[in-house]
Each structure stands twice: as C-alpha cells, then as structure tokens.
Scaffold this motif. Structure first.
Motif, PDB file in Angstrom:
ATOM      1  N   GLY A  45      40.604  47.004  50.164  1.00 22.53           N
ATOM      2  CA  GLY A  45      41.873  47.198  50.468  1.00 22.53           C
ATOM      3  C   GLY A  45      43.033  47.658  49.808  1.00 22.53           C
ATOM      4  N   ARG A  46      42.701  47.198  48.438  1.00 14.47           N
ATOM      5  CA  ARG A  46      43.869  47.641  47.485  1.00 14.47           C
ATOM      6  C   ARG A  46      43.640  49.074  46.644  1.00 14.47           C
ATOM      7  NH1 ARG A  46      44.098  42.277  47.581  1.00 14.47           N
ATOM      8  NH2 ARG A  46      42.370  42.272  46.208  1.00 14.47           N
ATOM      9  N   MET A  47      42.331  49.592  46.935  1.00 11.60           N
ATOM     10  CA  MET A  47      41.889  50.926  46.304  1.00 11.60           C
ATOM     11  C   MET A  47      43.033  51.852  46.359  1.00 11.60           C
ATOM     12  SD  MET A  47      39.279  50.783  44.388  1.00 11.60           S
ATOM     13  CE  MET A  47      37.737  50.065  44.311  1.00 11.60           C
ATOM     14  N   GLY A  48      43.599  52.859  45.524  1.00 12.11           N
ATOM     15  CA  GLY A  48      44.321  53.701  45.615  1.00 12.11           C
ATOM     16  C   GLY A  48      45.978  53.097  45.525  1.00 12.11           C
ATOM     17  N   SER A  49      46.109  51.908  45.324  1.00 16.67           N
ATOM     18  CA  SER A  49      47.485  51.550  45.283  1.00 16.67           C
ATOM     19  C   SER A  49      48.285  51.995  43.854  1.00 16.67           C
ATOM     20  CB  SER A  49      47.302  49.875  45.159  1.00 16.67           C
ATOM     21  OG  SER A  49      46.696  49.251  46.499  1.00 16.67           O
ATOM     22  N   GLN A  87      43.361  43.416  38.024  1.00 14.59           N
ATOM     23  CA  GLN A  87      44.191  42.766  37.813  1.00 14.59           C
ATOM     24  C   GLN A  87      44.997  41.890  38.781  1.00 14.59           C
ATOM     25  OE1 GLN A  87      45.144  41.888  34.104  1.00 14.59           O
ATOM     26  NE2 GLN A  87      43.203  42.765  34.189  1.00 14.59           N
ATOM     27  N   ALA A  88      45.313  42.892  40.032  1.00 11.68           N
ATOM     28  CA  ALA A  88      45.801  42.178  41.195  1.00 11.68           C
ATOM     29  C   ALA A  88      44.792  41.300  41.876  1.00 11.68           C
ATOM     30  CB  ALA A  88      46.333  43.627  42.144  1.00 11.68           C
ATOM     31  N   GLU A  89      43.535  41.568  41.821  1.00 10.52           N
ATOM     32  CA  GLU A  89      42.485  40.862  42.510  1.00 10.52           C
ATOM     33  C   GLU A  89      42.350  39.174  41.947  1.00 10.52           C
ATOM     34  OE1 GLU A  89      39.274  44.252  44.205  1.00 10.52           O
ATOM     35  OE2 GLU A  89      39.099  43.101  42.227  1.00 10.52           O
ATOM     36  N   ARG A  93      43.132  35.791  43.468  1.00 13.09           N
ATOM     37  CA  ARG A  93      41.926  34.917  43.334  1.00 13.09           C
ATOM     38  C   ARG A  93      42.535  33.584  42.583  1.00 13.09           C
ATOM     39  NH1 ARG A  93      38.945  37.563  40.418  1.00 13.09           N
ATOM     40  NH2 ARG A  93      37.777  38.769  41.759  1.00 13.09           N
ATOM     41  N   GLN A  94      43.322  33.627  41.792  1.00 16.65           N
ATOM     42  CA  GLN A  94      43.864  32.518  41.199  1.00 16.65           C
ATOM     43  C   GLN A  94      44.690  31.592  42.353  1.00 16.65           C
ATOM     44  OE1 GLN A  94      46.025  33.059  37.398  1.00 16.65           O
ATOM     45  NE2 GLN A  94      44.369  34.603  36.763  1.00 16.65           N
ATOM     46  N   ALA A  95      45.539  32.531  43.070  1.00 12.20           N
ATOM     47  CA  ALA A  95      46.370  31.975  43.909  1.00 12.20           C
ATOM     48  C   ALA A  95      45.640  31.050  45.153  1.00 12.20           C
ATOM     49  CB  ALA A  95      47.162  33.029  44.495  1.00 12.20           C
ATOM     50  N   THR A  96      44.423  31.651  45.620  1.00  8.11           N
ATOM     51  CA  THR A  96      43.543  31.212  46.420  1.00  8.11           C
ATOM     52  C   THR A  96      43.065  29.782  45.931  1.00  8.11           C
ATOM     53  OG1 THR A  96      43.179  33.211  47.342  1.00  8.11           O
ATOM     54  CG2 THR A  96      41.400  31.601  48.073  1.00  8.11           C
ATOM     55  N   THR A  97      42.513  29.707  44.931  1.00 10.13           N
ATOM     56  CA  THR A  97      42.127  28.840  44.044  1.00 10.13           C
ATOM     57  C   THR A  97      42.744  27.591  43.865  1.00 10.13           C
ATOM     58  OG1 THR A  97      40.602  29.954  42.755  1.00 10.13           O
ATOM     59  CG2 THR A  97      40.745  27.761  42.121  1.00 10.13           C
ATOM     60  N   GLN A  98      44.127  27.774  43.549  1.00  2.87           N
ATOM     61  CA  GLN A  98      45.037  26.741  43.472  1.00  2.87           C
ATOM     62  C   GLN A  98      45.510  26.195  44.839  1.00  2.87           C
ATOM     63  OE1 GLN A  98      48.396  28.758  41.169  1.00  2.87           O
ATOM     64  NE2 GLN A  98      47.240  28.498  39.351  1.00  2.87           N
ATOM     65  N   LEU A  99      45.517  27.048  45.782  1.00  5.97           N
ATOM     66  CA  LEU A  99      45.947  26.512  47.301  1.00  5.97           C
ATOM     67  C   LEU A  99      44.732  25.518  47.725  1.00  5.97           C
ATOM     68  CD1 LEU A  99      47.514  29.828  48.934  1.00  5.97           C
ATOM     69  CD2 LEU A  99      48.585  27.765  48.159  1.00  5.97           C
ATOM     70  N   LYS A 170      36.954  45.054  29.064  1.00  4.00           N
ATOM     71  CA  LYS A 170      36.383  43.851  29.403  1.00  4.00           C
ATOM     72  C   LYS A 170      36.545  43.574  31.137  1.00  4.00           C
ATOM     73  CE  LYS A 170      36.260  40.906  25.389  1.00  4.00           C
ATOM     74  NZ  LYS A 170      37.009  39.839  24.626  1.00  4.00           N
ATOM     75  N   SER A 171      37.811  44.052  31.490  1.00  3.27           N
ATOM     76  CA  SER A 171      37.932  43.796  32.851  1.00  3.27           C
ATOM     77  C   SER A 171      37.109  44.799  33.761  1.00  3.27           C
ATOM     78  CB  SER A 171      39.416  44.330  33.143  1.00  3.27           C
ATOM     79  OG  SER A 171      39.765  44.193  34.504  1.00  3.27           O
TER      80      SER A 171
END
Length: 329
Positions: A45-49, A87-89, A93-99, A170-171
């Motif tokens: 979904g975020r490709m091309g952003s 980076q956006a993903e 992912r961090q936000a989802t895990t914390q929630l 690395k990313s």
C-alpha cells in the motif's frame, strides 16, 4: 563540474545497440520479466509514497551535479523509496505491537522528527550507494558528500556517513541492486532493433530518457490520470487507489508506454508498428500500451496524441487498464 582528472558524464551518443548476442538478450529479458512479476505481486500500500516530485528532482539535480549517469539517479530514487517504505513499516509495526501489548507508547513526534532530520543524509547515502553500483565511487568520495551536506547546513562526520549507508544496506538486506524502468526500456529497445523496427533504437533512446525523467517527476499526476481512465471516474476511492499500486510498480508496462510515446514523438506514422512490436515482445495488450503512452504524451506534448487520433477508442483503453490492474491484484 569537470575538474582536472575528473571523468565526464558519458554522452548519450556513446550508447550502442546491437552489440549483444541474441541468446543473452533473451535471458536478460526473461530475468527482467520475472523480476517485474515478483515486484508487482509484492506491491504494498505504501509503495510509491516517496517518489514525490521534490524528492526526485533533488536526486536528479544532485546526480547531475556529481556527473553521474542517468541509471544512477533512477536507482537512487528506487533505493530511497524502498528504504523509506521500510522505515514507515517499522514505525507502524512498533505501534501495532505496543497497542497489542499495552506497553508505554513511544513519542511518535520525536520519531517523526528523527526521520525528518536524517532524511537528507539518507537521500545522499542512497545516491552514493547507487553510484558505487555503477563504479563511480572514486567520484563521490566521503569528503565530497560531507562538503555537500555542510553546504546545506548539515554537519556530519565520516563515521555518521558510513553508519547511514550501513543503515540503508541493513534495512534492505543488502539488496540494493534494484531493477529500474531504464533497464526495461533499454532492453526492449535492443529487442526492437533485432526485430527490424523501422524507428532506430538510437533515435528513441534519448527521447525515452527525457520522458522517463518526466514520468518520475510527474509520477503522481501521470498515474492518477491512468487510474481515472481505468475506472472511468474522475474521483477514485481510496480503495481503488490502493489496488492500483500494483500498476505503479509494473516497470514493464511503464517501459512500453515510454517507448510508444517516444516513437510517436520521433516518427508518429510508425507508432502503430512500434506498439505492435512491443505487444508481441511483452504480451501487454495494445490498448494498455496505447493508454499509457497517451497519458505520458498528455503530460508532455499535450495535443495530437495517439488517443486524439483515435488509434484506440478511450473505452477500450480504460477496459485494458482495468484488466491490467485486476490481473496485478
């Protein structure tokens, strides 16, 4: 920019076609087609952003200032695009895990500011990495990069520059030798030459580069017009836009559109023949090629495009694009 002992940018007239064995061309074309199919299937979904006009223009101008070949600028844009998407993903992912775990949320404003503060450094690192893939590392030394950043008001050390390159590598799991639309364009031009195309590949090549620059700089408007044509609606929904991402990642489709548009500019009476060759080589529908070339020409030369000559009815072009989008989803 061409100081003593500094290599000059290769001239477009130095580019040669017809020097590669047909067996190798077939292998490379097959490999590119497989890579393209995989990229289309994996389109997210975020490709091309991050192929935004100002970002692309910055990369192009920087590559020109450093006397890099066109292939480097395209590859730098693609490396930066994929890195920033990662980076956006990671943030999401961090936000989802914390929630889910109900842990203390991070300061998202601080994370955003950190990404913003390092963006120019990351961009320059992507250009430097792309240049190394093209054996231009002697031109873009760390000193050159640091001086450039300092001129913009960004003070970094050599260690920070190396760390930035390593972060990008690395990313992306060190997979930075990414295919670009230019590779598809040049390979298809090579095949057209062997197939007896009436428009010389050398004529088309320079025009293709100009139009490819244009599509990169006007990425959103060009693809928005394609999306509106595919759904026959001037106001596509968010869901329709997200599903159309796979079309944006289809470099083979972009390449045939670029070549067809170039053929129309160079020798419009041979346009139908060139499009026929491209359809035979790639299997992409004639209507899809016509629709894409129409969109490119509309954003470049404007009037007297293939669509205006009614070579392909607009409803057929829209139907073909819908089919392309559906098959990629």
């Amino acid at each position: 920019m061409n100081g003593p002992g500094r290599p000059k940018l290769a001239s477009l007239s130095d580019f040669q076609f017809g020097a590669v064995a047909t067996e190798m061309i077939e292998d490379v074309l097959l490999h590119l087609a497989q890579q393209n199919e995989q990229a289309v299937q994996e389109a997210a979904g975020r490709m091309g952003s991050f192929r935004e006009t100002r970002i692309v223009e910055f990369v192009f101008l920087l590559s020109e200032q450093w006397c890099l070949e066109k292939s480097v600028s395209y590859q730098a844009v693609e490396i930066l695009e994929r890195f920033m998407v990662k980076q956006a993903e990671n943030i999401c992912r961090q936000a989802t895990t914390q929630l889910r775990e109900k842990t203390e949320p991070q300061n998202w404003r601080a994370l955003k500011e950190q990404l913003f503060d390092k963006f120019i450094l990351r961009l320059v690192s992507c250009v430097q990495l792309a240049s190394k893939l093209s054996f231009h590392y002697k031109i873009i030394s760390n000193i050159t990069v640091l001086n450039f950043l300092q001129a913009l008001g960004y003070i970094h050390t050599k260690e920070e520059l190396l760390e930035s390159e390593l972060d990008v590598l690395k990313s992306l799991n060190f997979q930075i030798n990414l295919p670009t639309p230019l590779a598809y364009v040049e390979m298809l031009l090579e095949v057209l030459g062997y197939n007896g195309c009436s428009v010389p590949a050398t004529w088309l090549h320079a025009t293709c580069l100009t139009l490819l620059d244009l599509v990169y700089l006007l990425h959103e408007p060009v693809y928005e017009s394609l999306l509106r044509a595919s759904i026959e609606n001037s106001t596509p929904s968010q869901l329709q836009g997200e599903k159309f991402v796979s079309v944006k990642e289809d470099f083979m489709l972009l390449a045939v559109g670029i070549i067809a548009a170039s053929a129309f500019i160079q020798k419009h009476e041979c346009w139908s023949q060139v499009v026929g060759h491209l359809q035979s080589i790639t299997g992409i529908a004639l209507e899809s090629i016509a629709a894409f070339s129409y969109a490119i020409l509309t954003h470049s030369v404007g009037a007297n495009t293939p669509g205006r000559q009614q070579s392909v009815p607009s409803h057929l072009a829209a139907r073909a694009l819908r089919a392309t989008a559906s098959s990629n989803m």
